[in-house]
Structure formats: structure tokens, C-alpha cells
Enzyme design. Sequence first.
Site, short mmCIF file in Angstrom:
data_model
loop_
_atom_site.label_atom_id
_atom_site.label_comp_id
_atom_site.label_asym_id
_atom_site.label_seq_id
_atom_site.Cartn_x
_atom_site.Cartn_y
_atom_site.Cartn_z
N ALA A 154 66.91 -5.99 52.86
CA ALA A 154 66.26 -6.06 54.32
C ALA A 154 66.97 -7.21 55.41
O ALA A 154 68.36 -7.28 55.11
CB ALA A 154 64.96 -6.33 54.30
N CYS A 155 66.35 -7.80 56.20
CA CYS A 155 67.23 -8.66 57.19
C CYS A 155 67.67 -9.81 56.56
O CYS A 155 68.72 -10.48 56.98
CB CYS A 155 66.02 -9.19 58.03
SG CYS A 155 65.17 -8.07 59.09
N ALA A 156 67.52 -10.15 55.07
CA ALA A 156 68.30 -11.24 54.72
C ALA A 156 69.38 -10.71 53.88
O ALA A 156 70.31 -11.42 53.26
CB ALA A 156 67.20 -11.65 53.44
#
Length: 373
Positions: A154-156
Site C-alpha cells: 500500500a502507501c508504504a
Amino acid sequence: MRTAITGVGLFTPEQSISNDELVESFNQYVDAHNAEHAEAIARGDTVALQHSSSEFIYKASGIKSRYCVDKAGVLDPAVMHPVIATRGNDAPSLMVEMGLAAAREALARAGRRPEEVDMVLVACSNMQRPYPAMAVELQHYLGGHGFAYDINVACASAAFGIQAATDAVRQGNARCALVVNPEICTGHLNFRNRDCHFIFGDAATAVVVEPLDAAAGKVTFELLGTRLVTQFSNNIRNNFGFLNRSESPSRGWADVLFTQEGRKVFKEVVPLVSELISSHVADLGLAVKDVRRFWLHQANLSMNQLIAKRVLGRDATLEEAPVILDRYANTSSAGSVIALSLHHEDLAVGDLGVLSAFGAGYSAGSVVMRRVG
Ligand code: COA
């Protein structure tokens, strides 16, 4: 072996949508929906939808506008999603095309030719398809060699990709690694959901990771350390997948797009990330007061201000924690790398910086680096 980020690249779509434009389209949809269901609303069988507002969006998130691959489709109240021409299998995928633009810029900055790349990671949230990996396709069109694979945290994802790349370079498994973050977040955003229709935008970023002694670009950041953490949560979720067809009863589109409990995310992720950054910097024998820049994931302005404040023990200046979400919105894995791309050249040799990406999973990463060239 010491490793470094030797080049950063950014691709920004040409089209952009302001809050006012987005809200106007959303409110037209709401009015049409409420008119169509007027009788049921009057009977109390269904609830009238509420208007969105630009003031709320800016105040709650810090977002003023977002870039996107297709403005017309998103803003058409009868469509409300990007419309993308279907491409044959022999043409580059749209996400790979965006990633290539960012990758070529990163390589040019690193002073590297595409054929020198021997590892490609496409690290992002919103994959174009399960396979073949976008990374392998990107490696093909770039003209690299070696190996490639996709990572989705995801965003990481960018932080996870940078750790995987630096580990591979340290092990001698790669000499010139490319971590690419293409995101068409508008493809998985429910533009009919008032709670989140304003959150995301599209962009692509890339970084080159090499042995420090091979650095040939103008700007080099030695990677002093990477640290990752994950902790399960359903507060940010996307149920899209190949089993959707088999699920009985079937879910419907609204349930296979992005959903979140924004307040809970805010409350739970701020301590997770501030503790991660603080402990990582300290464990490297460094002091947070010496960190000149924080390139944070760009989801919410207040959230970033709070994370920086908890880490520093005081408010961060805009120079210390630059903001790009005002015009890019949340570009998922690309966000922290956009901040890095647009805000690193003014740092002096010797300056310390921390890139931190965080999001669904939960997942979070911290990358500590020092400008050395
Ligand atoms: N326009 C006008 N009002 C709106 C609105 C909109 N588009 N969306 C929600 N509201 C209203 C709500 O109905 C609510 O009204 P109420 O107080 O009368 O019940 C009020 O505004 C507050 O809504 P809420 O959802 O609690 O807002 P918020 O202040 O938490 O802000 C986010 C929402 C999503 C911006 C914020 O929670 C956030 O960014 N959290 C972090 C999320 C994150 O980082 N996610 C990572 C994703 S990768």
C-alpha cells in the site's frame, strides 16, 4: 557495503482537478440522485445524499487539487471514474508508461544508462493486473537486465522497495536497482463517496539505489538505515481481487474500491509512525534535532504536522517537512518520494533526511539518509 540513492524521478500527469471542480461534479451527482429517489426519500425509505464542500476538504485534509490521468471521466457525474482506452497486450501498460517516465528521469539524474539497470521493483498500491509483474514489463521496455518483481505494501510500498533494493545491492545481487512507484489512485477511488472522494491523485516516482562507491550522479544520499513495521488493521481496505467473481453474495463495485475509517487511521498511525522514526534515528546513533528534512507520506496535512511535532518535540517548519499534498493529494506510494524529488537539492553535503511512508496494513517504513555528494 555502503549504498546510496543516486537519482530520483517524478512523472506528473498533465491534467489536474481543483476542489471546486470536484465538488461541483459531486454535488450534481447528489442532486440527480436525490431527485431520482425523491419519493423514497420523502417516505423515509432512503436517506438523501449530502453535498460535499471545498472548505471541508481543505480544512480536513490540506488538499487543494490533484493530478489525474483522466479529468473528463472523473468529473462527468454520469461516469465518475477515469476512462482509459483499453490497450492490446503488445502495447506498454499505462502504469508502466508512467513508471518509465519517472524511471528515465531518475536514471538520468543518477548518470546511469537504462541497460545498466539489473533490478527493477515496482512498489505500489494499485496494481494494473496480477501478472506478468509490471516490474518485468517495465524492465523490458526500459531495456534493463537481471530481475524484476512487484511489491504491494500500500502507501508504504516505496520504503519497503528501498529496503529490498538496498539489501539486494549490499548482498551483491544487484548493482543498479530501480524502485518505481506508479499510482493511478483515481482508478480505485469511489468518487460517489462524500467521505473520501477528494483524497487521491495520480503520479509516478522512481529512485535509483546503487553501491555508494559507484555513485556518478550530481546528488547522492547515502542510505544509513531502513526500518519497516506492519500491524494488521482493517481501517484502510480495498477488497478488489480475482475472487470477487466467485464471492456469493457478490459485493458490488462500492465494496471493491477504497474505504477507510479516516479518524481511526489518523489516531492510530500518528503514534506508530512517530515512534518508528524516533527510535530508528536514535538506534542509528543520530539525533532527531540534526535531521534537516522529513519527506513524509502525503495523506493529510494535520497528520504530518503532528508526526513531525511528536518526533521533533516542536512544530516543524515547511522547510523541514515539505508539503506536496496540497496540489498532488494522496498519491499513495509515490507521495513521500514526490516530496523527496521536489525538495532535496537545497540540502548541503552532510545534511540528514528521513523518508517515511505509511498506510494500509497498517504498514510503515523509515529510510534515514545523509547527503554525501
Ligand atoms: N464535505 C463536507 N462535509 C463532509 C465531507 C465532505 N466531503 N465528508 C465528511 N463530511 C462531514 C462528515 O459528515 C462529518 O459531519 P458530522 O460531524 O456532522 O458527523 C464531518 O464532516 C467530519 O467527518 P470526518 O470523516 O470525521 O472528517 P475528518 O475530520 O476525520 O477528515 C479525513 C476526514 C479522511 C480527511 C481524515 O480523517 C484523514 O485524512 N484521516 C487520515 C487518513 C489517512 O491518512 N489515510 C491513509 C490513506 S492511504
